[in-house]
Design an enzyme around this catalytic site. Structure first.
Site, PDB file in Angstrom:
ATOM      1  N   SER A 273       0.670  -1.482  -0.345  1.00  0.00           N
ATOM      2  CA  SER A 273      -0.163  -0.116   0.013  1.00  0.00           C
ATOM      3  C   SER A 273       1.206   1.354  -0.100  1.00  0.00           C
ATOM      4  O   SER A 273       1.914   0.834   0.455  1.00  0.00           O
ATOM      5  CB  SER A 273      -0.391   0.000   1.181  1.00  0.00           C
ATOM      6  OG  SER A 273      -0.728   1.209   2.090  1.00  0.00           O
ATOM      7  N   LYS A 274      -0.191   2.270  -0.537  1.00  0.00           N
ATOM      8  CA  LYS A 274       0.534   3.679  -0.627  1.00  0.00           C
ATOM      9  C   LYS A 274       1.344   3.624   1.011  1.00  0.00           C
ATOM     10  O   LYS A 274       2.502   4.486   0.979  1.00  0.00           O
ATOM     11  CB  LYS A 274      -0.436   4.661  -0.886  1.00  0.00           C
ATOM     12  CG  LYS A 274      -0.360   5.517  -2.029  1.00  0.00           C
ATOM     13  CD  LYS A 274      -1.444   6.039  -2.388  1.00  0.00           C
ATOM     14  CE  LYS A 274      -1.640   6.722  -3.880  1.00  0.00           C
ATOM     15  NZ  LYS A 274      -2.159   8.544  -3.608  1.00  0.00           N
ATOM     16  N   ARG A 275       1.062   3.363   2.350  1.00  0.00           N
ATOM     17  CA  ARG A 275       0.624   3.582   3.609  1.00  0.00           C
ATOM     18  C   ARG A 275       2.213   2.647   3.745  1.00  0.00           C
ATOM     19  O   ARG A 275       3.336   3.140   4.662  1.00  0.00           O
ATOM     20  CB  ARG A 275       0.285   3.982   4.089  1.00  0.00           C
ATOM     21  CG  ARG A 275      -0.594   4.969   3.627  1.00  0.00           C
ATOM     22  CD  ARG A 275      -1.950   4.818   4.651  1.00  0.00           C
ATOM     23  NE  ARG A 275      -3.018   3.899   4.172  1.00  0.00           N
ATOM     24  CZ  ARG A 275      -3.586   4.222   2.739  1.00  0.00           C
ATOM     25  NH1 ARG A 275      -3.567   5.324   2.115  1.00  0.00           N
ATOM     26  NH2 ARG A 275      -4.369   3.314   2.270  1.00  0.00           N
TER      27      ARG A 275
END
Ligand code: GLU
Length: 510
Positions: A273-275
């Site tokens: 994920s982007k995070r």
């Protein structure tokens, strides 16, 4: 449709037009690994086919987009060296290249879709939609838009408007299946029931991705759309829009080919994920990855060079990738991001650099760490140039050189010794060794690697009867501050007699 098309990515679209591929991120948050992989594959595809590469920015969502994020995107593309022929910052014939500056274009296209009967105004309230969706779910029917406002009469529309309702604009999805030949996955079909009429302009007049993205692709003459698998479900809608565009004269009338790149997964085979911290692209620059090393690794997320004589080749440069980049070789299965392998490949790229090149690449990292002034003094530059060969073969990231060579650049009053290493190496026996080393080095006539080595061997191995590992450990820790350092004798030469002796004395008196 048949599999043969998958082997010819140019079939159906280009005719005698050049390939035009694009990268069109939204500027939200930090640029991430998945994005860079998409950019790289589109870029390599364009370059492989001698085509153009367009970089536009999809910044229509004011609540999520930021200028900072836009600047980071440009920065990261430049750092990676993925050059673009048309787009933000460089301009071109089809600009502007930021969607926030193209609002009049989308309003015009939406109006033409309405005028042509390809789109309609829908006045349903959120509550009404939700209620009908619930009911559809309960009855096991598809829960997308049910088309209730598809064919309102003028009177009905006027009545809703009199109530003060603001309509959205929905695209009228033709009632048929959509099949396309994905460049990565082969033929894919979406059944008519699965794609309902979708919103292209919000009630407040804001155009959505569903409209802006294909509008720009059409007007910018994009022939090949390569993007993440997460957007696969938009493709039948976009194809339907293209067919409408052909009738209202938006773009060239040709539908691009689409290729959906595999997910990138991280630990535990979860989608990265982007995070996730390992997603943060700029983190790799800060950590001392070379752009060519990172790109090489990103290329392997779903692609590989064709084996030669059964030999796989994992380490290659961009030119080799461009030469060999067949989109049909992209593997549709999820690609696992493996940081260990990424670092190893980066290390290989560091070793491909000349000593001069590696010195040049290292400099900004030493400056950022506050160890070398900006601009560097002649002395600092000379020490770095002399020290670079000591670490060149030993590092997989440039920042590792900063850690290994800190002892050479740090001011004497800021020099510290790692406590754990000191406890292990500078015990009573270690201190005896350090004292003998000090005395042997103090009397040296010539301060160079060979003399230092000869003096230490004589004093510690012959004199104290120590094994080499035990002999040099305490000296290394006292002088470089750590058990892990570049080769010892060379390090001492670079550090100089005065500082070497001062650090040995400091260890003895602490
Ligand atoms: N702005 C979209 C995104 O960042 C682009 C998707 C596409 O390539 O069509 O996800």
């Amino acid at each position: 449709m048949n599999d043969a098309l998958k082997t010819d990515p140019l079939a159906g679209v280009t005719g005698d037009r050049p390939v035009v591929a694009r990268f069109c991120p939204s500027p939200t948050g930090n640029p991430h690994v998945g994005m860079a992989r998409t950019a790289l594959f589109s870029w390599a595809f364009a370059r492989h086919h001698g085509g153009k590469f367009v970089f536009r920015v999809e910044d229509t969502d004011q609540s999520r987009d930021s200028e900072e994020s836009y600047n980071l995107l440009v920065d990261v593309m430049r750092w990676l060296g993925l050059d673009w022929d048309e787009g933000v910052e460089v301009g071109g014939d089809n600009g502007p290249y930021r969607q926030s500056q193209r609002m009049d274009i989308y309003a015009d296209v939406a109006q033409r879709l309405l005028d042509g009967g390809f789109a309609y105004k829908a006045y349903d309230t959120a509550e009404e939609l939700e209620e009908r969706r619930e009911k559809a779910r309960a009855e096991g029917r598809p829960s997308g838009y049910d088309g209730l406002h598809r064919d309102l009469t003028d009177e009905q529309r006027a009545a809703y408007e009199a109530e003060g309702r603001q309509p959205v604009i929905r695209f009228r999805m033709p009632d048929r299946d959509y099949t396309f030949d994905d460049l990565v996955r082969g033929p894919i079909t979406f059944g008519a029931d699965n794609v309902q009429d979708f919103v292209i302009v919000r009630a407040n007049g804001q155009p959505l991705y569903t409209l802006t993205n294909p509008t720009d692709d059409a007007l910018m003459g994009i022939t090949h759309v390569l993007r993440g698998e997460d957007i696969l479900s938009s493709t039948p809608r976009q194809i339907a829009l293209y067919e409408a565009f052909a009738q209202i004269g938006v773009g060239s009338g040709v539908t691009p080919r689409f290729g959906h790149l595999p997910y990138v997964t991280g630990a535990g085979n979860r989608k990265l994920s982007k995070r996730d911290p390992e997603s943060n692209l700029l983190g790799y620059r800060d950590d001392g990855f070379l752009p060519e090393g990172l790109l090489n690794y990103l290329a392997l997320l779903g692609w590989s060079l064709p084996a030669v004589d059964g030999e796989e080749k994992d380490v290659f440069d961009l030119a080799e990738m461009v030469e060999a980049f067949e989109i049909g070789r992209v593997n549709p299965n999820p690609a696992r991001f493996d940081l260990v392998k990424c670092e190893a490949i980066n290390g290989d790229h560091i070793r491909r650099l000349s000593v001069e090149q590696v010195t040049e690449r290292l400099l900004p990292y030493f400056q950022k760490a506050g160890l070398i002034a900006d601009p560097a003094t002649d002395d600092e530059a000379a020490v770095l140039a002399a020290a670079a060969p000591l670490v060149h073969e030993r590092i997989s990231k440039l920042t590792e050189a900063v850690d290994m060579l800190r002892f050479l650049f740090v001011a004497e009053d800021e020099f510290t010794v790692d406590e754990t290493d000191a406890a292990k190496q500078l015990d009573e026996k270690g201190l005896t060794t350090a004292r003998a080393a000090h005395d042997a080095l103090a009397g040296l006539e010539t301060w160079d690697t060979e003399s230092i080595e000869a003096a230490l061997r004589a004093a510690l191995i012959d004199g104290l009867g120590l094994k080499p590992r035990l002999a040099f450990g305490p000296v290394r820790v006292a002088v470089t501050g750590s058990r892990i350092s570049p080769p010892l004798f060379e390090s001492l030469e670079l550090l100089g007699r005065e500082r070497t002796l001062a650090r040995l004395s400091a260890a003895l008196s602490s």
